[in-house]
Structure formats: C-alpha cells, structure tokens
Design a protein around this motif. Structure first.
Motif, PDB file in Angstrom:
ATOM      1  N   HIS A 191      57.931  95.898  35.804  1.00  0.00           N
ATOM      2  CA  HIS A 191      58.538  94.716  35.177  1.00  0.00           C
ATOM      3  C   HIS A 191      59.910  95.038  34.600  1.00  0.00           C
ATOM      4  CE1 HIS A 191      58.553  91.847  31.508  1.00  0.00           C
ATOM      5  NE2 HIS A 191      59.083  91.224  32.542  1.00  0.00           N
ATOM      6  N   HIS A 195      55.435  94.636  27.216  1.00  0.00           N
ATOM      7  CA  HIS A 195      55.023  93.231  27.327  1.00  0.00           C
ATOM      8  C   HIS A 195      53.542  93.063  27.600  1.00  0.00           C
ATOM      9  CE1 HIS A 195      59.369  93.200  28.393  1.00  0.00           C
ATOM     10  NE2 HIS A 195      59.372  92.118  27.655  1.00  0.00           N
ATOM     11  N   GLY A 196      52.796  94.177  27.566  1.00  0.00           N
ATOM     12  CA  GLY A 196      51.352  94.096  27.724  1.00  0.00           C
ATOM     13  C   GLY A 196      50.873  93.862  29.146  1.00  0.00           C
ATOM     14  N   TRP A 197      51.765  93.971  30.149  1.00  0.00           N
ATOM     15  CA  TRP A 197      51.293  93.819  31.526  1.00  0.00           C
ATOM     16  C   TRP A 197      50.228  94.885  31.782  1.00  0.00           C
ATOM     17  CZ3 TRP A 197      55.285  92.226  35.813  1.00  0.00           C
ATOM     18  CH2 TRP A 197      56.023  91.122  35.356  1.00  0.00           C
ATOM     19  N   SER A 198      49.105  94.470  32.387  1.00  0.00           N
ATOM     20  CA  SER A 198      47.982  95.396  32.579  1.00  0.00           C
ATOM     21  C   SER A 198      47.753  95.683  34.051  1.00  0.00           C
ATOM     22  CB  SER A 198      46.698  94.797  31.998  1.00  0.00           C
ATOM     23  OG  SER A 198      46.901  94.452  30.658  1.00  0.00           O
ATOM     24  N   ARG A 207      47.065  91.382  34.606  1.00  0.00           N
ATOM     25  CA  ARG A 207      47.280  90.484  33.480  1.00  0.00           C
ATOM     26  C   ARG A 207      48.747  90.502  33.068  1.00  0.00           C
ATOM     27  NH1 ARG A 207      46.088  89.859  27.344  1.00  0.00           N
ATOM     28  NH2 ARG A 207      46.754  92.011  27.029  1.00  0.00           N
ATOM     29  N   ILE A 208      49.305  89.310  32.890  1.00  0.00           N
ATOM     30  CA  ILE A 208      50.647  89.163  32.328  1.00  0.00           C
ATOM     31  C   ILE A 208      50.493  88.278  31.096  1.00  0.00           C
ATOM     32  CG2 ILE A 208      52.964  88.257  32.729  1.00  0.00           C
ATOM     33  CD1 ILE A 208      52.669  88.969  35.667  1.00  0.00           C
ATOM     34  N   PRO A 209      50.479  88.868  29.894  1.00  0.00           N
ATOM     35  CA  PRO A 209      50.163  88.083  28.698  1.00  0.00           C
ATOM     36  C   PRO A 209      51.085  86.881  28.468  1.00  0.00           C
ATOM     37  CG  PRO A 209      50.016  90.414  28.211  1.00  0.00           C
ATOM     38  CD  PRO A 209      50.604  90.309  29.588  1.00  0.00           C
ATOM     39  N   ALA A 210      52.341  86.961  28.918  1.00  0.00           N
ATOM     40  CA  ALA A 210      53.253  85.824  28.727  1.00  0.00           C
ATOM     41  C   ALA A 210      52.783  84.603  29.512  1.00  0.00           C
ATOM     42  CB  ALA A 210      54.668  86.210  29.143  1.00  0.00           C
ATOM     43  N   HIS A 211      51.977  84.834  30.548  1.00  0.00           N
ATOM     44  CA  HIS A 211      51.462  83.731  31.375  1.00  0.00           C
ATOM     45  C   HIS A 211      49.950  83.896  31.517  1.00  0.00           C
ATOM     46  CE1 HIS A 211      55.648  83.025  32.198  1.00  0.00           C
ATOM     47  NE2 HIS A 211      55.776  84.215  32.730  1.00  0.00           N
ATOM     48  N   PRO A 212      49.208  83.550  30.462  1.00  0.00           N
ATOM     49  CA  PRO A 212      47.768  83.855  30.460  1.00  0.00           C
ATOM     50  C   PRO A 212      47.005  83.150  31.578  1.00  0.00           C
ATOM     51  CG  PRO A 212      48.530  83.142  28.281  1.00  0.00           C
ATOM     52  CD  PRO A 212      49.645  82.873  29.230  1.00  0.00           C
ATOM     53  N   GLY A 213      47.502  82.034  32.051  1.00  0.00           N
ATOM     54  CA  GLY A 213      46.786  81.305  33.089  1.00  0.00           C
ATOM     55  C   GLY A 213      47.086  81.798  34.490  1.00  0.00           C
ATOM     56  N   ALA A 239      51.754  91.485  44.973  1.00  0.00           N
ATOM     57  CA  ALA A 239      52.951  92.314  45.158  1.00  0.00           C
ATOM     58  C   ALA A 239      53.296  93.122  43.906  1.00  0.00           C
ATOM     59  CB  ALA A 239      54.127  91.424  45.545  1.00  0.00           C
ATOM     60  N   ILE A 240      52.791  92.682  42.753  1.00  0.00           N
ATOM     61  CA  ILE A 240      53.111  93.429  41.530  1.00  0.00           C
ATOM     62  C   ILE A 240      52.139  94.585  41.394  1.00  0.00           C
ATOM     63  CG2 ILE A 240      53.431  93.320  39.047  1.00  0.00           C
ATOM     64  CD1 ILE A 240      53.991  90.381  39.274  1.00  0.00           C
TER      65      ILE A 240
END
Lengths: 282, 216, 219
Positions: B52, B72-75, B84-90, B96-97
């Motif tokens: 990221h 940013h807490g990306w898991s 998981r991308i916490p900025a976009h919980p849904g 690709a990531i």
C-alpha cells in the motif's frame, strides 16, 4: 549548484522567526548550505554558501527563502490574520524521509486509528467515507473537502469522541494546510499546517504551525499536542521503503481513501516537482 | 545468491525468538523480510514492505492468522493475500493486492528461508540446540580466522572454550556482516549455556577486530 | 506530587510510566523544552540548577534524577518494584539503574541530535548506543537462561523501567533495534505489563486487542 527541478523556485521554511537571535542559524536547503541571520538594522538575511543573498519573506511564524526566483509570493492563509486566533510555533522535528512523503502522510486520515490511537482515531471507527478531491486550476492547488473521521480526542480542547470534518489544501510541493472543525467555535475552522524544509531528497526538517481558536489550553499544551501527533508519524516515515516518494503508479496501491494522495502525486508529476520523488520503479 | 555456508537455505532466526502472535524483522541474501507466527503457530515469511504505502511489515502486528501493517492496518493472510482494508470495512480486497512470500521451514529450533523454491530440506543440527543469535560486523572469513578453523560444509564453525566446544551456525549478510546462531549440546546446563554466550561475545569481538584491521 | 514533564522526553516518560504502572496520580506540569527551552529559565533552574527535566516535587522533596523518582514511587506505593529479594537481585537492580545513564547519554544523545537538531558527535553517540544495546542483549540472554524475563528478576522492577524508554526509542536516533532478538522479547514483555502506557514514538501493541467487528454504518 543547479537543481534540475521546478521546485527550486518555490519558497521553503528555514527557521522560526521567534527563535532567530544574533548568532543566526546554519541550515541547508536541497543539499545546499544556507545561513539565516539578521543584519545591523534587524532585517532578516538568508545567504547561500557562495555568498548569494537569497529572497526572504517572514510569514506564519517562519522565515522563508528560495534558492531560485519565486514567480509568486508565498501562498496566502487568510485565516492567519483573523482576530482571536492563537498562533502556535510548534518547533522543528527532523525526519529521515522524503519531504514529499512527509506531506503525503499529513494528507492521510486512514492511519489515525493505528498510529494516533485513541487521539485522532480508534478501532473500530476505521472507515474512510467518500470525500471530494480536486486540483483547483485557478489557484493551482490540491484540495480535499468533506473529509470526515471519527476521533476520540480531536484536539487539545476536545473532550470525548466526535466526528470531525476536515479540508486539506496543498498550495506548494512541501507545504500543506489542514482546516479542521473547531470545537469551541462551530462555523470556524482551526488551521493546522505542515511546512517542510527539504534538506536533501531523503531528509527534511518539519515545521508544524497552527492558528487556533482556543482560549483555554496553555500554549505549551498546544505545542505538545501537535508534537505528539507528529512524532507518532515520524517512526512511520522513517520506515517506508523506498525513502523517496514513488510517482510510478505500479509501485504502491491506492484505494478510495487515498484520493488526496493520488491527486497530490499527479500534481507533483505534472509540475515536475520531483525533488524527493522516484520516477521509475527500482 | 546462495550463502557459501548453508546452501540455498539461510538460517534467519531462532524459533524461540518468534513467539506465537508476533512479527520480527530478518535479513536474507535476497532482501529484508517480515517473519511472523500466527496464533495457531504457523510461520510465514513476507517481503518486508506493505504494497500500500511501503511501510515495513515487520513493524506490524499479528492477530489470529493474519499479519497487519502498523500504518493503515491492512491485513494479510499466510499466503500473502490481503484480507482486510480497515478504511473500507465492507470491501473484499482484490486478489491483486498481495505481499511476496518466501519459502520458510522450521526445524531443530531454527527458522530457515530458501533463496528460491527449494526442493531440498534445510540441514539438521544433530542433537545441538540453538542458544542465541547475534549479528557481527565481520564476514565469515574473519569469523573463521577468529575461531581458528573453517566452516564445515553444513555452515558450522566450532571452537573450544575451556572444556566446552561451542558451535556457531553462520550466515553471511550484506555489508560484510554475519548472523551467528550459537549452538550448544542439547543437555548443556545453565552455567554452560551462560559460558557459551559469553564465549560467543568474545569471539565476535575478535572477529570484528580482525575485520577492522583487514587481517583475514 | 508534581512532575515537570516534557511529552517527548524518555526520562520524563520513565516517571509517567512508573506512576501508571503503580496507579499513582501525579500532576503534570508541561515544560516547553522544545522549542521554548523553558527548562533553562529562572523558574525551573530554581528547582534544578542543572537545567534538566524531569523534576518531581512532593512537598519539600525535590528530585531531579529519574532513577530516584522511580525509587520514590515504588517505595511509596508498591515496593515489589524495587526488587532485591536476594543480594544478587538487589545488586542487579543497581547495576542496571546505573547502566541506564549510559543509555541516556548515548541513545538519548543520538535521538536529540537526529530529531531535535541538538549538536553532538552523532557517529560516536550511535557507536556507544550500539555497544550499550549489545551489553543489554547479552544481559537479557543470561537472565533468560536463568529463567528470568526481566533485568533483575522474574518480574519487572524499576531497573526495567529505567532502561526501557531509551532502548525502545533507539531508532529515533538512527540506531536500529533489528539485531537484538532478546531485547525485542523483553520490550514486548514490558509493553504487556498491566497498566502500561505509551509515549510518542512507541506504538500501541494492537495485537493485545482482538480484531474489532467492522463498523460500516457510518456516523
């Protein structure tokens, strides 16, 4: 020394005006040593290593200069002249990172819950809602508006969590201004700035500065609140790889939450503001 | 690039230095990695860079079976895919990531990383137990000179300290540095272990002296 | 009890941390150390002629050495933090308390230079800091062989609190902590103590909290 870069003609902060004494200040700008001092009449002078007198401007608590020939005056912050604001000289913090990475981090809200935990953000309130970003052609500035985020303690004067609204503005490649809802004065915006002095492509002195409506908090507490926030960011900034800001779109992955950064990078690229940037992946 | 002493496997850390639910930085000949152990005990090795914003993942944190970036807490799951991308919980993160992963093996208390997809297994330690790891500002040649002996084909340098034989599993790092894993007999007593640790410190001092003087 | 405090000072943080761990309430008097240099002003020089913080004031007791402040808080509230069940343990506590001043001089000096632009021989400070970290790592390895997680004992003592801040913040001064696995384990053990608080530059251990349920409902 010639810096093959459009950024050479920009204004940069080189010190706090309130801290300038007769002994002056030796510092650097884009790899070139510069000296800040006062002449017999008290006028601020900035000189380069080869003895050139550089342009000088004293504004927003800081002394500003340029290695080149600025085509326009330093950007305006009209709120700075508004009566009733406390003007806060936060002081310098040095960071081993690209000056552009320092600005980009300032434009980011999604890191609040993880880096500024229980102050500017906290889990589970991690969602970044959609906001608006544009590059304003008339002013030639990057703007992000309608940015909202839940904050446990948004400012020194805040008690308890609130949803805070923000606007971000980038008027110069290494400077950003944040407008933030102001708890004691609904309808006004607190002004928090990040002025970055590029010492080298991977080293900078960061000078945060604020113009706040807050009659309660002591000046020292206001300074410490902002130093706390910035030093929390510092350990992130010193551990990003690569140190330079990658402008190659393949190098890092943005999401909707990063639209401000996407616009900032695009704007840097368009103007050739690449001191501290990496153009191709390495 | 292969390590001269241990083939395509690099011993990067001791199992004991990577408890359940933690992440640590490690160095390999092909770049820095974030080494982490999930709650269920599985070890993974990731390139030490979040795709990221480039933050080092070794500064992150482990929850359950995923490693999260501190920025940013990306898991990321053990296979390297973003979960998981916490900025976009849904949002379900796109396939690709992902983070580049490295082949990792654990045995005899040592965690090994392969330089490439390796079909072989890392070497065994034959009854020896790892004691501690230390980094030396000295190359393998200087360490061999300090020990007065060459490394074995398995990458082990042995030296005598009083009545004890101390063995070191050595991996070379960039910039003329080396990672030394001190090995003792599995049944060594606490005083023998402390003596071995002190002897390894002394040997490192000697190797660094040799390196500085350019004697090796 | 009043602490003259600077939020970015690791020495001041030792006292805040000890107070948090022993659940003592202290009144914080923020000092404009940077950029204001208030610690060198008349009011603070009257309390500490050396021109340094922290300063802890309780009645007519004025303390200007952070190790003494740790002793004071621990003795007053929870003497278990003093350690010292045996002669060896008592000596170890003193050993590491004295050692902590070397961390302040080396790693602290490097941090002030790299972060707040204070003058100094940065290469020398970093080399001394690395030497101190190696010594700490070796000491912690030996403790772990003895079956102890902390510097002087099985439980944390003031010696751990005296050493932890400058070690944890070593990277601020350009000194990497990557080569020290045992320091990493110890640092995690300190950060996991009930009541632990952070300071800027030391991030929250987010793994101590379970993954929160996502909240997508907006505000």
């Amino acid at each position: 020394m010639m810096i093959p870069n459009a950024m050479v003609d920009e204004w940069y902060p080189v010190g706090l005006f309130s801290q300038l004494d007769v002994s002056g200040r030796k510092t650097a700008l884009m790899g070139e040593p510069v000296e800040v001092g006062r002449d017999a009449e008290g006028t601020v002078r900035v000189t380069s290593a080869d003895g050139r007198m550089l342009p000088v401007c004293v504004r927003y608590g800081h002394i500003w200069t340029s290695l080149g020939e600025p085509r326009k005056p330093l950007f305006a912050i009209p709120e700075a002249d508004q009566l009733g604001r406390r003007l806060v000289d936060v002081g310098v913090v040095r960071v081993r990172c690209s000056p552009l990475r320092a600005v980009e981090n300032f434009l980011d809200i999604a890191h609040f819950p993880f880096v500024h935990t229980d102050i500017l953000g906290a889990e589970p309130h991690t969602e970044v809602q959609n906001y608006k970003v544009d590059i304003r052609e008339d002013e030639d500035e990057v703007w992000a508006t309608q940015v909202k985020f839940y904050q446990p303690q948004a400012a020194k004067s805040a008690s308890g969590g609130v949803t805070t609204e923000y606007m971000y503005r980038v008027p110069a490649p290494t400077c950003s201004i944040l407008y933030k809802t102001c708890p004691p004065r609904p309808g006004e915006w607190d002004v928090i700035t990040l002025f970055v002095q590029p010492l080298a492509e991977d080293l900078c002195d960061v000078w945060p500065w604020m113009a706040l409506f807050d009659d309660e908090t002591s000046m020292t507490d206001l300074i410490h609140f902002q130093q706390t926030i910035f030093v929390q960011d510092r350990s992130i900034l010193e551990n990003q790889i690569p140190r330079l800001l990658p402008l190659d779109p393949g190098m890092e992955i943005p999401t909707r939450a990063d639209l401000t950064s996407v616009a900032y990078r695009r704007w840097l690229k368009r103007h050739g503001y690449t001191y501290g940037a990496q153009l191709v992946a390495q | 690039m292969k390590s001269r002493t241990t083939g395509s496997w690099t011993p990067v850390a001791l199992s004991a230095d990577l408890p359940v639910g933690t992440v640590i930085p490690a160095r390999t000949p092909t770049g820095p990695i974030a080494l982490w152990r999930s709650q269920s005990g599985g070890v993974s090795a990731f390139a030490d860079r979040c795709p990221h914003r480039g933050m080092r993942l070794s500064h992150g944190f482990v929850r359950g079976e995923a490693l999260s970036c501190i920025y940013h807490g990306w898991s990321y799951a053990q296979a390297g895919n973003c979960v998981r991308i916490p900025a976009h919980p849904g949002l379900t993160p796109p396939e690709a990531i992902r983070v580049a992963t490295r082949q990792v093996e654990e045995g005899d208390g040592i965690i090994w990383i392969a330089a490439d997809q390796s079909a072989t297994r890392p070497p065994r330690l034959d009854g020896l137990a790892p004691l501690r790891s230390l980094t030396a500002c000295a190359g393998i040649a200087a360490i061999e000179a300090a020990a007065g002996t060459d490394a074995s084909p398995g990458g082990i340098v042995g030296f005598a300290n009083n009545s004890q034989t101390i063995r070191m599993l050595v991996a070379s790092l960039e910039d003329e540095q080396a990672l030394i894993h001190v090995l003792v007999e599995g049944d060594a007593s606490p005083p023998e272990r402390i003596a071995a640790s002190r002897a390894a410190e002394a040997l490192r001092r000697m190797a660094e002296h040799i390196q500085r003087k350019g004697i090796a | 009890m009043k602490l003259y405090d600077y939020i970015l000072s690791p020495s001041c943080y030792k006292v805040r941390l000890m107070a948090a761990l022993t659940d003592v309430r202290i009144d914080i008097r923020a000092v404009d150390f940077h950029p204001g240099a208030e610690h060198r002003g008349a009011e603070l020089l009257a309390l500490n002629p050396a021109g340094a913080i922290p300063i802890l004031q309780d009645g007519d007791l004025i303390l200007t050495e952070s190790s003494a402040m740790l002793v004071y808080l621990a003795s007053k509230v929870d003497p278990r933090w003093l350690g010292g069940g045996t002669a060896e343990e008592a000596a170890r506590v003193q050993q590491w308390l004295s050692f902590s001043h070397r961390l302040t001089a080396s790693l602290g000096g490097a941090r002030l230079h790299e972060m707040l632009l204070r003058p100094g021989d940065i290469a020398g400070l970093q080399a001394q800091g690395t030497a101190a970290l190696r010594e700490l790592e070796a000491g912690l390895v030996e403790q772990s062989i003895r079956g102890m997680r902390f510097l002087a004992s099985q439980r944390a003592t003031i010696a751990d609190i005296a050493c932890f801040p400058y070690v944890a913040l070593a990277p601020d001064g350009g000194v990497s902590l990557d080569p020290y696995p045992t320091i990493r384990l110890w640092s995690r053990a300190v950060r996991s103590i009930e009541g632990f608080i952070e300071m800027p530059g030391i991030h929250r251990l987010h793994d101590l909290k379970p993954e929160p349920l996502p909240e997508t409902s907006g505000f």
